[in-house]
Write an enzyme that holds these catalytic residues in place. Structure first.
Site, PDB file in Angstrom:
ATOM      1  N   ILE A 171       3.450  -5.266  -5.496  1.00 56.06           N
ATOM      2  CA  ILE A 171       3.759  -5.845  -4.178  1.00 56.06           C
ATOM      3  C   ILE A 171       2.919  -7.094  -3.933  1.00 56.06           C
ATOM      4  O   ILE A 171       3.435  -8.136  -3.500  1.00 56.06           O
ATOM      5  CB  ILE A 171       3.541  -4.792  -3.059  1.00 56.06           C
ATOM      6  CG1 ILE A 171       4.551  -3.652  -3.206  1.00 56.06           C
ATOM      7  CG2 ILE A 171       3.659  -5.448  -1.670  1.00 56.06           C
ATOM      8  CD1 ILE A 171       4.283  -2.436  -2.349  1.00 56.06           C
ATOM      9  N   ASP A 190      -8.866  -8.342  -6.950  1.00 54.91           N
ATOM     10  CA  ASP A 190      -8.323  -7.110  -7.530  1.00 54.91           C
ATOM     11  C   ASP A 190      -9.318  -6.647  -8.595  1.00 54.91           C
ATOM     12  O   ASP A 190     -10.033  -7.481  -9.169  1.00 54.91           O
ATOM     13  CB  ASP A 190      -6.945  -7.374  -8.163  1.00 54.91           C
ATOM     14  CG  ASP A 190      -6.172  -6.085  -8.436  1.00 54.91           C
ATOM     15  OD1 ASP A 190      -6.730  -5.164  -9.070  1.00 54.91           O
ATOM     16  OD2 ASP A 190      -5.006  -5.998  -8.020  1.00 54.91           O
ATOM     17  N   CYS A 221      -3.679  -3.005  -1.891  1.00 59.37           N
ATOM     18  CA  CYS A 221      -4.280  -2.091  -2.875  1.00 59.37           C
ATOM     19  C   CYS A 221      -4.036  -0.653  -2.423  1.00 59.37           C
ATOM     20  O   CYS A 221      -3.743  -0.407  -1.253  1.00 59.37           O
ATOM     21  CB  CYS A 221      -5.767  -2.385  -3.035  1.00 59.37           C
ATOM     22  SG  CYS A 221      -6.686  -2.266  -1.510  1.00 59.37           S
ATOM     23  N   PRO A 222      -4.146   0.304  -3.328  1.00 55.62           N
ATOM     24  CA  PRO A 222      -3.914   1.697  -2.938  1.00 55.62           C
ATOM     25  C   PRO A 222      -5.109   2.264  -2.171  1.00 55.62           C
ATOM     26  O   PRO A 222      -6.206   1.697  -2.211  1.00 55.62           O
ATOM     27  CB  PRO A 222      -3.753   2.416  -4.283  1.00 55.62           C
ATOM     28  CG  PRO A 222      -4.459   1.565  -5.271  1.00 55.62           C
ATOM     29  CD  PRO A 222      -4.410   0.161  -4.767  1.00 55.62           C
ATOM     30  N   THR A 248       0.023  -3.493   5.094  1.00 58.02           N
ATOM     31  CA  THR A 248       1.256  -2.721   4.864  1.00 58.02           C
ATOM     32  C   THR A 248       1.025  -1.701   3.744  1.00 58.02           C
ATOM     33  O   THR A 248       1.984  -1.203   3.162  1.00 58.02           O
ATOM     34  CB  THR A 248       2.440  -3.647   4.488  1.00 58.02           C
ATOM     35  OG1 THR A 248       2.051  -4.461   3.372  1.00 58.02           O
ATOM     36  CG2 THR A 248       2.864  -4.529   5.636  1.00 58.02           C
ATOM     37  N   SER A 249      -0.257  -1.421   3.427  1.00 61.97           N
ATOM     38  CA  SER A 249      -0.529  -0.510   2.303  1.00 61.97           C
ATOM     39  C   SER A 249      -0.783   0.925   2.761  1.00 61.97           C
ATOM     40  O   SER A 249       0.128   1.742   2.739  1.00 61.97           O
ATOM     41  CB  SER A 249      -1.704  -1.020   1.482  1.00 61.97           C
ATOM     42  OG  SER A 249      -1.242  -2.006   0.593  1.00 61.97           O
ATOM     43  N   ARG A 250      -1.980   1.214   3.182  1.00 59.04           N
ATOM     44  CA  ARG A 250      -2.308   2.537   3.707  1.00 59.04           C
ATOM     45  C   ARG A 250      -3.313   2.365   4.839  1.00 59.04           C
ATOM     46  O   ARG A 250      -4.243   1.556   4.742  1.00 59.04           O
ATOM     47  CB  ARG A 250      -2.904   3.455   2.625  1.00 59.04           C
ATOM     48  CG  ARG A 250      -1.891   3.997   1.629  1.00 59.04           C
ATOM     49  CD  ARG A 250      -0.902   4.986   2.269  1.00 59.04           C
ATOM     50  NE  ARG A 250       0.079   5.514   1.339  1.00 59.04           N
ATOM     51  CZ  ARG A 250       1.294   5.002   1.124  1.00 59.04           C
ATOM     52  NH1 ARG A 250       1.699   3.936   1.771  1.00 59.04           N
ATOM     53  NH2 ARG A 250       2.110   5.586   0.264  1.00 59.04           N
ATOM     54  N   ASP A 274       1.581  -1.930   9.434  1.00 58.76           N
ATOM     55  CA  ASP A 274       2.734  -1.046   9.269  1.00 58.76           C
ATOM     56  C   ASP A 274       2.255   0.377   9.012  1.00 58.76           C
ATOM     57  O   ASP A 274       3.054   1.287   8.894  1.00 58.76           O
ATOM     58  CB  ASP A 274       3.592  -1.543   8.082  1.00 58.76           C
ATOM     59  CG  ASP A 274       4.863  -0.734   7.912  1.00 58.76           C
ATOM     60  OD1 ASP A 274       5.609  -0.598   8.897  1.00 58.76           O
ATOM     61  OD2 ASP A 274       5.111  -0.229   6.797  1.00 58.76           O
ATOM     62  N   GLU A 279      -1.689   8.124  11.056  1.00 53.11           N
ATOM     63  CA  GLU A 279      -0.249   8.018  11.306  1.00 53.11           C
ATOM     64  C   GLU A 279       0.518   9.318  11.093  1.00 53.11           C
ATOM     65  O   GLU A 279       1.606   9.488  11.629  1.00 53.11           O
ATOM     66  CB  GLU A 279       0.362   6.922  10.430  1.00 53.11           C
ATOM     67  CG  GLU A 279       0.429   7.274   8.947  1.00 53.11           C
ATOM     68  CD  GLU A 279       1.143   6.194   8.122  1.00 53.11           C
ATOM     69  OE1 GLU A 279       0.806   5.011   8.285  1.00 53.11           O
ATOM     70  OE2 GLU A 279       2.020   6.565   7.319  1.00 53.11           O
ATOM     71  N   HIS A 311       5.467   2.358   9.659  1.00 54.82           N
ATOM     72  CA  HIS A 311       5.638   2.592   8.220  1.00 54.82           C
ATOM     73  C   HIS A 311       7.092   2.367   7.802  1.00 54.82           C
ATOM     74  O   HIS A 311       7.736   3.249   7.222  1.00 54.82           O
ATOM     75  CB  HIS A 311       5.172   4.004   7.836  1.00 54.82           C
ATOM     76  CG  HIS A 311       4.669   4.069   6.419  1.00 54.82           C
ATOM     77  ND1 HIS A 311       3.537   4.770   6.060  1.00 54.82           N
ATOM     78  CD2 HIS A 311       5.135   3.520   5.276  1.00 54.82           C
ATOM     79  CE1 HIS A 311       3.351   4.639   4.748  1.00 54.82           C
ATOM     80  NE2 HIS A 311       4.316   3.885   4.258  1.00 54.82           N
TER      81      HIS A 311
HETATM   82  P1  NAI Z   1       0.347  -1.311  -7.617  1.00 54.27           P
HETATM   83  O1  NAI Z   1      -0.280  -0.105  -8.235  1.00 54.27           O
HETATM   84  O2  NAI Z   1       1.391  -2.045  -8.373  1.00 54.27           O
HETATM   85  O3  NAI Z   1      -0.797  -2.366  -7.238  1.00 54.27           O
HETATM   86  C1  NAI Z   1      -1.991  -1.997  -6.607  1.00 54.27           C
HETATM   87  C2  NAI Z   1      -3.043  -2.996  -7.024  1.00 54.27           C
HETATM   88  O4  NAI Z   1      -4.248  -2.660  -6.330  1.00 54.27           O
HETATM   89  C3  NAI Z   1      -3.356  -2.951  -8.533  1.00 54.27           C
HETATM   90  O5  NAI Z   1      -3.292  -4.263  -9.074  1.00 54.27           O
HETATM   91  C4  NAI Z   1      -4.759  -2.396  -8.593  1.00 54.27           C
HETATM   92  O6  NAI Z   1      -5.523  -2.912  -9.670  1.00 54.27           O
HETATM   93  C5  NAI Z   1      -5.309  -2.858  -7.249  1.00 54.27           C
HETATM   94  N1  NAI Z   1      -6.525  -2.169  -6.859  1.00 54.27           N
HETATM   95  C6  NAI Z   1      -6.925  -0.907  -7.146  1.00 54.27           C
HETATM   96  N2  NAI Z   1      -8.143  -0.677  -6.630  1.00 54.27           N
HETATM   97  C7  NAI Z   1      -8.517  -1.818  -6.007  1.00 54.27           C
HETATM   98  C8  NAI Z   1      -9.675  -2.213  -5.291  1.00 54.27           C
HETATM   99  N3  NAI Z   1     -10.717  -1.376  -5.147  1.00 54.27           N
HETATM  100  N4  NAI Z   1      -9.725  -3.456  -4.800  1.00 54.27           N
HETATM  101  C9  NAI Z   1      -8.695  -4.324  -4.979  1.00 54.27           C
HETATM  102  N5  NAI Z   1      -7.569  -4.004  -5.641  1.00 54.27           N
HETATM  103  C10 NAI Z   1      -7.493  -2.777  -6.157  1.00 54.27           C
HETATM  104  O7  NAI Z   1       0.891  -0.826  -6.196  1.00 54.27           O
HETATM  105  P2  NAI Z   1       2.010  -1.524  -5.307  1.00 54.27           P
HETATM  106  O8  NAI Z   1       3.343  -0.993  -5.684  1.00 54.27           O
HETATM  107  O9  NAI Z   1       1.805  -2.985  -5.302  1.00 54.27           O
HETATM  108  O10 NAI Z   1       1.662  -0.916  -3.876  1.00 54.27           O
HETATM  109  C11 NAI Z   1       0.476  -1.237  -3.175  1.00 54.27           C
HETATM  110  C12 NAI Z   1       0.310  -0.270  -2.048  1.00 54.27           C
HETATM  111  O11 NAI Z   1       1.357  -0.501  -1.074  1.00 54.27           O
HETATM  112  C13 NAI Z   1       0.534   1.208  -2.456  1.00 54.27           C
HETATM  113  O12 NAI Z   1      -0.619   1.770  -2.948  1.00 54.27           O
HETATM  114  C14 NAI Z   1       1.008   1.856  -1.184  1.00 54.27           C
HETATM  115  O13 NAI Z   1      -0.129   2.408  -0.561  1.00 54.27           O
HETATM  116  C15 NAI Z   1       1.564   0.694  -0.357  1.00 54.27           C
HETATM  117  N6  NAI Z   1       2.985   0.817  -0.058  1.00 54.27           N
HETATM  118  C16 NAI Z   1       3.360   0.773   1.252  1.00 54.27           C
HETATM  119  C17 NAI Z   1       4.698   0.848   1.607  1.00 54.27           C
HETATM  120  C18 NAI Z   1       5.145   0.757   3.026  1.00 54.27           C
HETATM  121  O14 NAI Z   1       6.310   1.077   3.332  1.00 54.27           O
HETATM  122  N7  NAI Z   1       4.311   0.336   3.949  1.00 54.27           N
HETATM  123  C19 NAI Z   1       5.721   1.044   0.576  1.00 54.27           C
HETATM  124  C20 NAI Z   1       5.207   1.019  -0.788  1.00 54.27           C
HETATM  125  C21 NAI Z   1       3.887   0.934  -1.076  1.00 54.27           C
END
Ligand code: NAI
Length: 347
Positions: A171, A190, A221-222, A248-250, A274, A279, A311
């Protein structure tokens, strides 16, 4: 610790197992039923959340399918395991709500949908910023009431801003693309650098530098132990006065009480979220007729420079189709070979 498994699967094997879906809404039922026409599993839909109390209702189902605010802690997993459940299929990317260690101890496999529409979340993130910056939510209400005053609606150009992206995975990378399109200077942080992001011209910097230089900071980030309250009082102290924060992550990436203090002082100029750390007691339900019990959330709602969505960043028909398709395929793979490329394994 977790790792992602890759393995060969036999996609031609016919799959048919009972899957109990928790927290399912009419749209889940619609998209899953359509996609299941080819998978032919037996789907049981429950609107309520998965908790230790509701878990016995999955008795006899080889798989359960859960969403972001379902509780997959030790207690729930033990009940599911006792009822014969072997597979947990998350119909989302994040897995912070699953006790992976317990799943591993019980021999239960956990799969997820790592990517369904990164564009949906990236575009919603930009939507939050555009709406906040130009106060579109206020303008909409004013015009409907015949109030055409522009007082309080002054925005700023996004072009030329420095934007900090924390987390440049699937994302985050798309968000970098969008901000590039706006003519912003993009800084990234990252734990693993993404070459595609570098190729877009974005620059990786240490976190404190990103905090100090960014006009807008967006979290992608997650939620992990290491990222819990990544944005706390100390981090906020390092940011530019008037910074715009987007999440928009968590929810628990942000210490909400610390941000509220900074919204009051003006250090945080705008907040677009979001997701919210508490939540699971609020989102995805119509609570409009109820008295708000969460005082922190209620305080957030009082700020004119805070925009909250419940969300919904993922919520496009493209993403819902992909979520249903991949979730059912994940379970068909597990049934056919005991292995799935989208499995998350504790190690
Ligand atoms: P992804 O796994 O592709 O990317 C996450 C990135 O965060 C990775 O590059 C990872 O290296 C990095 N990361 C891990 N620990 C870190 C830290 N301590 N500091 C900085 N970066 C760090 O995940 P994706 O698909 O990009 O999703 C990101 C987040 O978006 C998900 O974890 C989820 O929580 C959230 N999400 C929210 C949605 C919504 O509807 N609001 C829908 C889908 C995902």
């Amino acid at each position: 610790m977790f790792l992602y498994l890759r393995c060969e699967v036999d996609h031609d094997k016919l799959a048919n197992m009972q899957i109990t879906l928790f927290s399912s809404k009419s749209y889940d039922e619609s998209f899953f039923s359509t996609e299941n026409e080819t998978s032919r599993h037996e789907l049981v839909f429950h609107e309520f959340k998965l908790t230790p109390t509701s878990a016995p209702l999955a008795k006899g189902s080889r798989a359960v399918c859960a969403f972001v605010n379902d509780r997959l802690d030790r207690e729930t997993l033990e009940v599911l395991h006792a009822g014969g459940t072997e597979f947990v299929a998350l119909r989302c990317a994040g897995f912070n709500n699953v006790d992976l260690q317990t799943a591993h101890e019980l021999g239960m496999k956990v799969v997820r949908v790592p990517s369904y529409s990164p564009y949906a979340v990236a575009e919603h993130t930009l939507g939050l910023l555009l709406a906040l910056n130009r106060r579109l939510y206020r303008a909409y209400n004013r015009v409907r009431e015949g109030n055409f005053s522009l007082q309080g609606l002054v925005g700023f150009d996004i072009h030329g801003l420095t934007v900090g992206i924390i987390g440049t995975g699937t994302i985050g990378e798309k968000v970098v693309c969008l901000f590039n399109g706006f003519g912003c200077k993009v800084l990234c942080y990252d734990v693993h650098e993404n070459e595609a992001v570098k190729a877009l011209g974005a620059k990786y910097v240490p976190l404190d530098e990103l905090f100090a230089q960014s006009d807008v900071i967006s979290l992608h980030c997650p939620l992990l132990e290491s990222t819990y309250h990544l944005i706390d009082a100390a981090a906020l102290e390092q940011m530019k006065p008037g910074v715009t924060l987007l999440n928009t992550s968590r929810g628990a990436l942000i210490d909400t009480s610390a941000v509220i203090k900074c919204l009051k002082s003006g250090r945080v100029g705008n907040l677009g979220i979001d997701v919210y750390e508490e939540e699971d007691n609020l989102f995805f339900e119509d609570q409009s007729g109820m008295v708000m019990q969460d005082d922190v959330f209620a305080r957030l709602l009082t700020f004119p420079n805070v925009l909250i969505t419940g969300h919904q960043a993922f919520f496009t028909s493209n993403a819902l189709t992909q979520i249903a398709r991949v979730t059912l395929q994940n379970l068909s793979d597990l049934e056919a070979s005991g292995c799935c490329e989208n499995e998350i394994e504790f190690s």
